[in-house]
Motif scaffolding. Structure first.
Motif, short mmCIF file in Angstrom:
data_model
loop_
_atom_site.label_atom_id
_atom_site.label_comp_id
_atom_site.label_asym_id
_atom_site.label_seq_id
_atom_site.Cartn_x
_atom_site.Cartn_y
_atom_site.Cartn_z
N UNK A 61 -40.61 -0.66 -3.01
CA UNK A 61 -39.17 -0.39 -2.90
C UNK A 61 -38.70 -0.72 -1.49
N UNK A 62 -37.56 -1.38 -1.40
CA UNK A 62 -36.98 -1.77 -0.13
C UNK A 62 -36.57 -0.55 0.68
N UNK A 63 -36.56 -0.70 2.02
CA UNK A 63 -36.11 0.40 2.88
C UNK A 63 -34.61 0.66 2.68
N UNK A 64 -33.92 -0.25 1.98
CA UNK A 64 -32.50 -0.08 1.73
C UNK A 64 -32.21 0.59 0.40
N UNK A 65 -33.27 0.92 -0.35
CA UNK A 65 -33.09 1.59 -1.62
C UNK A 65 -33.89 2.89 -1.66
N UNK A 66 -33.60 3.68 -2.66
CA UNK A 66 -34.28 4.97 -2.85
C UNK A 66 -34.25 5.30 -4.33
N UNK A 67 -35.00 6.31 -4.71
CA UNK A 67 -34.90 6.81 -6.07
C UNK A 67 -33.83 7.91 -6.11
N UNK A 68 -33.09 7.92 -7.20
CA UNK A 68 -32.03 8.91 -7.38
C UNK A 68 -31.81 9.14 -8.87
N UNK A 69 -31.13 10.23 -9.16
CA UNK A 69 -30.66 10.47 -10.53
C UNK A 69 -29.21 10.02 -10.58
N UNK A 70 -28.96 9.02 -11.42
CA UNK A 70 -27.59 8.51 -11.55
C UNK A 70 -27.15 8.57 -13.01
N UNK A 71 -25.84 8.54 -13.20
CA UNK A 71 -25.29 8.43 -14.54
C UNK A 71 -24.20 7.38 -14.52
N UNK A 72 -24.06 6.69 -15.65
CA UNK A 72 -23.12 5.57 -15.76
C UNK A 72 -22.01 5.88 -16.76
N UNK A 73 -22.02 7.11 -17.28
CA UNK A 73 -20.99 7.57 -18.21
C UNK A 73 -21.06 9.09 -18.25
N UNK A 74 -20.00 9.70 -18.73
CA UNK A 74 -20.00 11.15 -18.92
C UNK A 74 -20.78 11.50 -20.18
N UNK A 75 -21.35 12.72 -20.17
CA UNK A 75 -22.06 13.15 -21.36
C UNK A 75 -22.99 14.30 -21.07
N UNK A 76 -23.93 14.53 -21.98
CA UNK A 76 -24.90 15.60 -21.84
C UNK A 76 -26.04 15.20 -20.94
N UNK A 77 -27.11 15.99 -20.91
CA UNK A 77 -28.25 15.69 -20.04
C UNK A 77 -28.85 14.30 -20.27
N UNK A 78 -28.65 13.75 -21.44
CA UNK A 78 -29.24 12.44 -21.76
C UNK A 78 -28.67 11.30 -20.93
N UNK A 79 -27.53 11.51 -20.26
CA UNK A 79 -26.95 10.42 -19.46
C UNK A 79 -27.59 10.31 -18.08
N UNK A 80 -28.43 11.27 -17.70
CA UNK A 80 -29.05 11.27 -16.37
C UNK A 80 -30.22 10.29 -16.34
N UNK A 81 -30.19 9.35 -15.40
CA UNK A 81 -31.22 8.31 -15.30
C UNK A 81 -31.89 8.36 -13.93
N UNK A 82 -33.20 8.28 -13.93
CA UNK A 82 -33.97 8.19 -12.69
C UNK A 82 -34.14 6.72 -12.38
N UNK A 83 -33.52 6.24 -11.28
CA UNK A 83 -33.49 4.80 -11.03
C UNK A 83 -33.30 4.52 -9.55
N UNK A 84 -33.40 3.25 -9.19
CA UNK A 84 -33.16 2.83 -7.82
C UNK A 84 -31.67 2.91 -7.50
N UNK A 85 -31.38 3.28 -6.25
CA UNK A 85 -30.00 3.36 -5.78
C UNK A 85 -29.97 2.96 -4.32
N UNK A 86 -28.82 2.52 -3.80
CA UNK A 86 -28.74 2.19 -2.38
C UNK A 86 -28.98 3.42 -1.52
N UNK A 87 -29.78 3.26 -0.49
CA UNK A 87 -30.01 4.36 0.45
C UNK A 87 -28.77 4.51 1.33
N UNK A 88 -28.27 5.73 1.52
CA UNK A 88 -27.04 5.91 2.31
C UNK A 88 -27.24 5.57 3.78
N UNK A 89 -26.17 5.11 4.40
CA UNK A 89 -26.16 4.84 5.83
C UNK A 89 -25.51 6.01 6.55
#
Length: 339
Positions: free
Chosen positions: A1-29
């Motif tokens: 994984x790049x130093x510019x990314x991290x693992x996070x829980x993200x969602x791409x739509x509203x909904x129940x617990x099933x919308x939560x995804x463990x995926x790569x995301x930009x690391x904050x500055x």
């Protein structure tokens, strides 16, 4: 994984617990005035699932505009990874905890369910040395809520929930009833009331009695066996950690001149009855505060106040944690571990 990314829980739509995804995301500055925290643990709170489902409990006109993808969460404990040049109070390697950008981050700007989070330094405090990251992460929102309702508001922001500012009431020598006493805010409210010299009546289901008595409750009411408003009268203050449309039932437990503080005041319709009974009904919106967290750290470090943890999940299992939250009857808090 790049130093510019991290693992996070993200969602791409509203909904129940099933919308939560463990995926790569930009690391904050780190921006001016901020610190970057490498997160070790994340505390879970009701606003997390309110945001996850699109704030369905709010009237449409009150719902914030949300842009996807969204990272949930406000409460973190971890280690400072970097500091902005203008930040003087923290250094790399400090163990810290925080409630991140709340309520300013209601639309998804708090972003705590992640390996890293950037936080205004004014919202950060040194972690209590005597407890681990899991228990530190369990504290911020729930303990700040109890503190700002009961002990010290700590800010002069306009109150979005009522026209007048919320004012805590003296607790020493008073009788305080805490409804929902085993939950996140409730178990802290019991401890703060006892610390301030109140006689505390805790209301929860029977399985929580031993814990609540251990935390300082003088009396316990199992709401599955008795209706609190039928058996308790002459109370000085009710902290209703459940709140909502049913909170008005506690008006009859209070003495004239008493106060009802619903943690979730939406739906309360008993204003006229409260006025007739001479009862003050008041609420506030919890707000991030590094200085208050620093003060609370001393209580947590000394064991005067304890954070109770119901269940612990790895960050990747945030969906399971939200499912646990939806099942109810939580004792204390749910926490995600990150590192």
């Amino acid at each position: 994984m790049s130093i510019n990314t991290m693992k996070a829980i993200r969602q791409h739509e509203f909904g129940g617990p099933e919308v939560l995804r463990y995926e790569d995301a930009p690391r904050p500055e780190v921006k001016p005035g901020e610190v970057l925290i490498r997160v070790h643990a994340v505390g879970i709170n009701p606003p997390d699932w309110y945001l996850r489902d699109g704030y369905e409990m709010l009237p449409p006109e009150w719902r914030p505009q949300v842009s996807f993808p969204v990272i949930l969460g406000t409460d973190v404990s971890g280690v400072v990874e970097a500091v902005a040049d203008d930040v003087k109070d923290f250094t790399v390697g400090d163990e810290v905890y925080s409630m991140v950008r709340f309520p300013n981050g209601l639309a998804g700007d708090s972003k705590a369910y992640a390996e890293y989070v950037s936080v205004p330094a004014s919202e950060v405090a040194l972690k209590p040395a005597g407890i681990d990251h899991v228990h530190a992460a369990a504290a911020p929102m729930s303990l700040l809520t109890a503190w700002q309702f009961m002990i010290e508001l700590g800010h002069n922001e306009p109150n979005p929930l009522q026209p007048h500012i919320h004012v805590p009431v003296p607790l020493e020598g008073k009788t305080v009833l805490v409804n929902g006493a085993a939950g996140g805010v409730g178990h802290f409210a019991v401890q703060l009331a006892k610390w301030k010299g109140a006689r505390v009546i805790a209301v929860a289901s029977g399985k929580h009695e031993a814990l609540l008595r251990d935390l300082g409750a003088d009396e316990f009411i199992d709401y599955t066996k008795a209706t609190p408003e039928d058996v308790v009268h002459g109370v000085d203050l009710v902290i209703d950690a459940v709140g909502g449309p049913t909170t008005g039932r506690f008006l009859r437990t209070l003495k004239r001149g008493g106060a009802l503080f619903p943690i979730f005041p939406l739906g309360f319709s008993g204003a006229e009855e409260a006025e007739k009974l001479g009862v003050t009904v008041s609420a506030t919106q919890v707000r991030s505060s590094g200085p208050q967290l620093a003060e609370l750290a001393r209580l947590l470090d000394a064991g005067t106040v304890r954070a109770v943890v119901d269940s612990i999940y790895p960050l990747a299992d945030a969906r399971k944690a939200h499912e646990r939250a939806a099942s109810g009857h939580i004792q204390g808090k749910l926490v995600l571990t990150v590192a």
